[in-house]
Design a protein around this motif. Structure first.
Motif, PDB file in Angstrom:
ATOM      1  N   GLY A 122      35.052  43.402  45.534  1.00  9.46           N
ATOM      2  CA  GLY A 122      33.884  42.679  46.406  1.00  9.46           C
ATOM      3  C   GLY A 122      34.390  41.563  47.306  1.00  9.46           C
ATOM      4  O   GLY A 122      35.522  41.342  47.472  1.00  9.46           O
ATOM      5  N   GLY A 123      33.532  40.970  48.005  1.00  9.22           N
ATOM      6  CA  GLY A 123      33.887  39.653  48.659  1.00  9.22           C
ATOM      7  C   GLY A 123      34.399  38.612  47.782  1.00  9.22           C
ATOM      8  O   GLY A 123      34.336  38.847  46.499  1.00  9.22           O
ATOM      9  N   GLU A 124      35.018  37.548  48.122  1.00  9.77           N
ATOM     10  CA  GLU A 124      35.558  36.346  47.456  1.00  9.77           C
ATOM     11  C   GLU A 124      36.883  36.831  46.927  1.00  9.77           C
ATOM     12  O   GLU A 124      37.859  35.948  46.459  1.00  9.77           O
ATOM     13  CB  GLU A 124      34.574  35.958  46.213  1.00  9.77           C
ATOM     14  N   MET A 125      37.049  37.967  46.423  1.00  9.88           N
ATOM     15  CA  MET A 125      38.205  38.476  45.433  1.00  9.88           C
ATOM     16  C   MET A 125      39.552  38.895  46.359  1.00  9.88           C
ATOM     17  O   MET A 125      40.336  39.547  45.846  1.00  9.88           O
ATOM     18  CB  MET A 125      37.894  39.385  44.332  1.00  9.88           C
ATOM     19  N   ILE A 126      39.264  39.026  47.528  1.00  9.22           N
ATOM     20  CA  ILE A 126      40.195  39.572  48.701  1.00  9.22           C
ATOM     21  C   ILE A 126      41.020  38.686  49.317  1.00  9.22           C
ATOM     22  O   ILE A 126      40.482  37.578  49.586  1.00  9.22           O
ATOM     23  CB  ILE A 126      39.656  40.759  49.597  1.00  9.22           C
ATOM     24  N   ARG A 127      42.190  39.150  49.704  1.00  8.53           N
ATOM     25  CA  ARG A 127      43.200  38.303  50.749  1.00  8.53           C
ATOM     26  C   ARG A 127      42.648  39.103  51.985  1.00  8.53           C
ATOM     27  O   ARG A 127      42.122  38.675  53.200  1.00  8.53           O
ATOM     28  CB  ARG A 127      44.372  38.164  50.506  1.00  8.53           C
ATOM     29  N   ALA A 128      42.999  40.356  52.264  1.00  5.64           N
ATOM     30  CA  ALA A 128      42.801  41.263  53.204  1.00  5.64           C
ATOM     31  C   ALA A 128      42.262  42.536  52.847  1.00  5.64           C
ATOM     32  O   ALA A 128      42.658  43.219  51.927  1.00  5.64           O
ATOM     33  CB  ALA A 128      44.137  41.353  54.155  1.00  5.64           C
ATOM     34  N   VAL A 129      41.123  43.102  53.725  1.00  2.00           N
ATOM     35  CA  VAL A 129      40.907  44.575  53.614  1.00  2.00           C
ATOM     36  C   VAL A 129      41.317  45.255  54.603  1.00  2.00           C
ATOM     37  O   VAL A 129      40.638  45.023  55.861  1.00  2.00           O
ATOM     38  CB  VAL A 129      39.476  44.263  53.125  1.00  2.00           C
ATOM     39  N   SER A 130      41.726  46.724  54.432  1.00  2.00           N
ATOM     40  CA  SER A 130      41.515  47.616  55.399  1.00  2.00           C
ATOM     41  C   SER A 130      41.315  49.158  54.789  1.00  2.00           C
ATOM     42  O   SER A 130      41.228  49.002  53.527  1.00  2.00           O
ATOM     43  CB  SER A 130      42.859  47.769  56.307  1.00  2.00           C
ATOM     44  N   PHE A 131      41.151  50.007  55.310  1.00  2.00           N
ATOM     45  CA  PHE A 131      40.499  51.297  54.605  1.00  2.00           C
ATOM     46  C   PHE A 131      42.076  51.649  54.098  1.00  2.00           C
ATOM     47  O   PHE A 131      41.765  52.627  53.097  1.00  2.00           O
ATOM     48  CB  PHE A 131      39.970  52.340  55.627  1.00  2.00           C
TER      49      PHE A 131
ATOM     50  N   GLU B 166      44.554  49.578  52.829  1.00  2.00           N
ATOM     51  CA  GLU B 166      44.976  48.832  51.873  1.00  2.00           C
ATOM     52  C   GLU B 166      44.344  47.570  51.352  1.00  2.00           C
ATOM     53  O   GLU B 166      44.099  46.917  52.584  1.00  2.00           O
ATOM     54  CB  GLU B 166      46.619  48.442  52.003  1.00  2.00           C
ATOM     55  N   THR B 167      44.428  46.994  50.525  1.00  2.00           N
ATOM     56  CA  THR B 167      43.396  45.766  50.131  1.00  2.00           C
ATOM     57  C   THR B 167      44.479  45.008  49.408  1.00  2.00           C
ATOM     58  O   THR B 167      45.101  45.447  48.286  1.00  2.00           O
ATOM     59  CB  THR B 167      41.902  46.015  49.329  1.00  2.00           C
ATOM     60  N   THR B 168      44.168  43.830  49.723  1.00  2.00           N
ATOM     61  CA  THR B 168      45.400  42.806  49.065  1.00  2.00           C
ATOM     62  C   THR B 168      44.501  41.680  48.334  1.00  2.00           C
ATOM     63  O   THR B 168      43.352  41.364  48.750  1.00  2.00           O
ATOM     64  CB  THR B 168      46.334  41.834  49.798  1.00  2.00           C
ATOM     65  N   TYR B 169      44.547  41.275  47.237  1.00  2.00           N
ATOM     66  CA  TYR B 169      43.784  40.483  46.481  1.00  2.00           C
ATOM     67  C   TYR B 169      43.923  39.025  46.528  1.00  2.00           C
ATOM     68  O   TYR B 169      45.154  38.506  46.781  1.00  2.00           O
ATOM     69  CB  TYR B 169      43.867  40.688  45.072  1.00  2.00           C
ATOM     70  N   ALA B 170      42.976  37.984  46.420  1.00  2.00           N
ATOM     71  CA  ALA B 170      43.089  36.648  46.517  1.00  2.00           C
ATOM     72  C   ALA B 170      44.103  36.102  45.324  1.00  2.00           C
ATOM     73  O   ALA B 170      44.093  37.025  44.329  1.00  2.00           O
ATOM     74  CB  ALA B 170      41.468  36.063  46.560  1.00  2.00           C
ATOM     75  N   GLU B 171      44.231  35.091  45.423  1.00  2.00           N
ATOM     76  CA  GLU B 171      45.237  34.566  44.133  1.00  2.00           C
ATOM     77  C   GLU B 171      44.172  34.018  43.035  1.00  2.00           C
ATOM     78  O   GLU B 171      42.746  34.289  43.332  1.00  2.00           O
ATOM     79  CB  GLU B 171      45.545  32.987  44.642  1.00  2.00           C
ATOM     80  N   VAL B 172      44.687  34.322  41.719  1.00  2.00           N
ATOM     81  CA  VAL B 172      43.804  33.916  40.599  1.00  2.00           C
ATOM     82  C   VAL B 172      43.528  32.310  40.856  1.00  2.00           C
ATOM     83  O   VAL B 172      44.211  31.729  41.506  1.00  2.00           O
ATOM     84  CB  VAL B 172      44.649  34.034  39.300  1.00  2.00           C
ATOM     85  N   PRO B 173      42.317  31.973  40.202  1.00  2.00           N
ATOM     86  CA  PRO B 173      41.338  32.765  39.591  1.00  2.00           C
ATOM     87  C   PRO B 173      40.245  33.646  40.488  1.00  2.00           C
ATOM     88  O   PRO B 173      39.622  34.486  39.909  1.00  2.00           O
ATOM     89  CB  PRO B 173      40.584  31.780  38.808  1.00  2.00           C
ATOM     90  N   HIS B 174      40.545  33.428  41.802  1.00  2.00           N
ATOM     91  CA  HIS B 174      39.346  33.923  42.569  1.00  2.00           C
ATOM     92  C   HIS B 174      39.428  35.262  42.567  1.00  2.00           C
ATOM     93  O   HIS B 174      38.352  36.182  42.930  1.00  2.00           O
ATOM     94  CB  HIS B 174      39.816  33.451  44.069  1.00  2.00           C
ATOM     95  N   LYS B 175      40.577  36.107  42.269  1.00  2.00           N
ATOM     96  CA  LYS B 175      40.811  37.401  42.206  1.00  2.00           C
ATOM     97  C   LYS B 175      39.626  38.185  41.131  1.00  2.00           C
ATOM     98  O   LYS B 175      39.270  39.357  41.252  1.00  2.00           O
ATOM     99  CB  LYS B 175      42.073  37.718  41.828  1.00  2.00           C
ATOM    100  N   PHE B 176      39.256  37.202  40.381  1.00  2.00           N
ATOM    101  CA  PHE B 176      38.333  37.920  39.426  1.00  2.00           C
ATOM    102  C   PHE B 176      36.982  37.376  39.438  1.00  2.00           C
ATOM    103  O   PHE B 176      36.133  37.384  38.632  1.00  2.00           O
ATOM    104  CB  PHE B 176      39.002  37.568  37.817  1.00  2.00           C
ATOM    105  N   GLU B 177      36.516  36.946  40.809  1.00  2.00           N
ATOM    106  CA  GLU B 177      35.145  36.170  40.957  1.00  2.00           C
ATOM    107  C   GLU B 177      34.515  36.967  42.157  1.00  2.00           C
ATOM    108  O   GLU B 177      34.392  36.241  43.053  1.00  2.00           O
ATOM    109  CB  GLU B 177      35.347  34.752  40.955  1.00  2.00           C
ATOM    110  N   ALA B 178      34.468  38.335  42.104  1.00  2.00           N
ATOM    111  CA  ALA B 178      33.847  38.992  42.954  1.00  2.00           C
ATOM    112  C   ALA B 178      32.522  38.656  43.484  1.00  2.00           C
ATOM    113  O   ALA B 178      31.546  38.613  42.444  1.00  2.00           O
ATOM    114  CB  ALA B 178      33.967  40.443  42.913  1.00  2.00           C
ATOM    115  N   GLY B 179      32.113  38.611  44.684  1.00  2.00           N
ATOM    116  CA  GLY B 179      30.926  38.187  45.082  1.00  2.00           C
ATOM    117  C   GLY B 179      30.495  36.765  44.935  1.00  2.00           C
ATOM    118  O   GLY B 179      31.264  35.855  44.416  1.00  2.00           O
ATOM    119  N   THR B 180      29.019  36.159  45.294  1.00  2.00           N
ATOM    120  CA  THR B 180      28.787  34.976  45.353  1.00  2.00           C
ATOM    121  C   THR B 180      28.517  34.664  43.848  1.00  2.00           C
ATOM    122  O   THR B 180      27.779  35.367  43.066  1.00  2.00           O
ATOM    123  CB  THR B 180      27.323  34.863  45.884  1.00  2.00           C
ATOM    124  N   PRO B 181      29.602  33.630  43.397  1.00  2.00           N
ATOM    125  CA  PRO B 181      29.334  32.884  41.939  1.00  2.00           C
ATOM    126  C   PRO B 181      28.052  32.286  41.365  1.00  2.00           C
ATOM    127  O   PRO B 181      27.195  32.159  42.624  1.00  2.00           O
ATOM    128  CB  PRO B 181      30.393  32.396  41.871  1.00  2.00           C
TER     129      PRO B 181
END
Ligand code: C6P
Length: 415
Positions: free
Chosen positions: A260-269, A271-286
């Motif tokens: 979801g939101g918050e846990m990504i660095r870049a999204v395309s259909f 490929e998606t790359t993820y945010a750095e830890v710990p944000h990678k594990f905190e999808a959505g509004t915390p």
């Protein structure tokens, strides 16, 4: 914000109680004696004020906005992460993931770390004194993968059978997940040894610290574990916020738990790359207010002094253990050498639920039931126990009220 009541070496429980507005009420005409802190603890004014301040002055989403409120909210939210890191002596706040509570932390580790690394015939070790939240996620995982759940037995005194644990460990052991302090017995488990023994066979270790964090000083580096979890609401913080601490190299290698939101660095259909830890594990509004409240709870505990709090609670537990022996037919479950905060018992001829109800009529709140530890109840051949669990604001006089109410229950049933 109210100032904490005391400092180390001058623990003044009467002053401390003034910090907790909820304590000053009567229940069924009696002063409230709240001894259900294992289920959830009450909140000092400082925590209530911190949550209220966030909503009345800073309310905004974190990490997204460029405006002043969002920046303030982000600083407060990330500040709380830093306080958690210091509380457990993490190497850095990047090792701290905010979750809903202990239950979610265990499910996250099971799903994102263990599941992708386990195959049929591998073994996961838990103990007979686990809360359901440290049993069911592993059962689900075993069902899905063909792995096997092994269980460390518990002795009559309520301690882990460490010889049996040594025998369980072997080349198929991949993961060990055990409770630091048992919610139904109060036993403090020898976590350093548990970790050392698991690491010696190449297994990793998660500790469920839900009942330890409120009573003990937790040092994840000294313990040497790989994952540690606890819930905010049991250490004087809000509900709906909890902590997963993990070794940074493990966190980095883990799959995301939710997308979801918050846990990504870049999204395309593509490929998606993820945010750095710990944000990678905190999808959505915390749970921003929850994290800020938890930070305030940690500040409050810090100001009181964790050692002073632990000493006060230890005194209460010893006093209570001795005092309840006046009640005819009362038996304590959990007589480990090392215990924290919890007194679980049955009384001959009176069902635990009846004890709970009779005590409540006297204003004394305890928990009665299986405490989400049904296998442990089966181990001790009881359907339920009554449980008094202590917090930093409880007093010896409250223990006396508990004993008085238990003697009253005895009288009612002996009539
Ligand atoms: N025990 C009790 O009365 P959550 O619900 O995720 O905050 O915590 C779950 C949990 C996990 N492990 C242990 C050792 C626990 O004690 C608990 C919560 C409460 O004992 C409610 S069942």
């Amino acid at each position: 914000m109210s100032q904490p009541a005391t400092r180390l070496n001058s623990f003044d429980v009467t002053r401390v109680r003034e910090d907790f507005p909820i304590l000053h009420q009567t229940v069924h005409g009696h002063p409230l004696v709240y001894l259900d802190n294992g289920a959830t603890s009450h909140k000092p004014r400082a925590v209530i004020d911190a949550v209220s301040h966030y909503y009345s002055a800073d309310n905004s989403n974190v990490h997204r906005g460029v405006h002043a409120l969002s920046e303030r909210a982000t600083v407060a939210y990330e500040g709380a992460r830093g306080k958690v890191a210091r509380l457990v002596n993490a190497g850095s706040s990047r090792e701290v993931v905010f979750v809903r509570g202990t239950t979610e932390a265990i499910n996250l580790v099971a799903a994102s770390h263990v599941r992708p690394r386990i195959t049929e015939g591998d073994e996961i070790v838990v103990s007979h004194m686990e809360h359901h939240s440290n049993i069911v996620p592993w059962q689900l995982l075993c069902k899905a993968t063909g792995a096997r759940l092994r269980v460390i037995p518990v002795t009559d005194a309520g301690e882990l059978d460490m010889d049996a644990y040594a025998d369980l460990l072997g080349p198929r052991t991949r993961f060990v997940s055990v409770v630091h302090v048992s919610n139904a017995l109060g036993t403090i488990n020898p976590v350093r040894r548990i970790v050392e023994m698991a690491h010696a066979v190449g297994a990793q270790v998660m500790l469920d610290g839900a009942q330890a964090a409120p009573h003990l000083t937790v040092d994840v580096q000294a313990i040497g574990c790989d994952f540690y979890a606890f819930s905010g609401h049991k250490i004087y913080g809000p509900t709906g916020i909890g902590v997963l601490w993990a070794r940074p190299e493990l966190l980095s290698g883990m799959e995301p738990y939710q997308g979801g939101g918050e846990m990504i660095r870049a999204v395309s259909f593509e490929e998606t790359t993820y945010a750095e830890v710990p944000h990678k594990f905190e999808a959505g509004t915390p749970n921003i207010a929850g994290a800020i409240g938890l930070g305030a709870a940690i500040d409050y505990l810090d100001a009181l002094g964790l050692e002073a709090v632990a000493a006060h609670e230890d005194d209460l537990l010893r006093y209570a253990t001795e005092a309840v022996s006046q009640v005819p037919g009362l038996r304590i479950h959990g007589n480990a050498r090392d215990k924290a905060g919890i007194l679980s018992f049955v009384v001959d001829g009176i069902h635990a639920h009846d004890i709970g109800t009779i005590l409540d009529r006297r204003g004394v709140a305890v928990r009665a039931g299986h405490h989400c530890a049904m296998p442990l109840m089966q181990r001790f051949s009881v359907a339920a126990t009554a449980r008094a669990s202590f917090a930093l604001y409880n007093t010896r006089e409250e223990v006396d009220a508990l004993v008085g109410a238990l003697l009253h229950a005895r009288e009612l049933f002996d009539r």
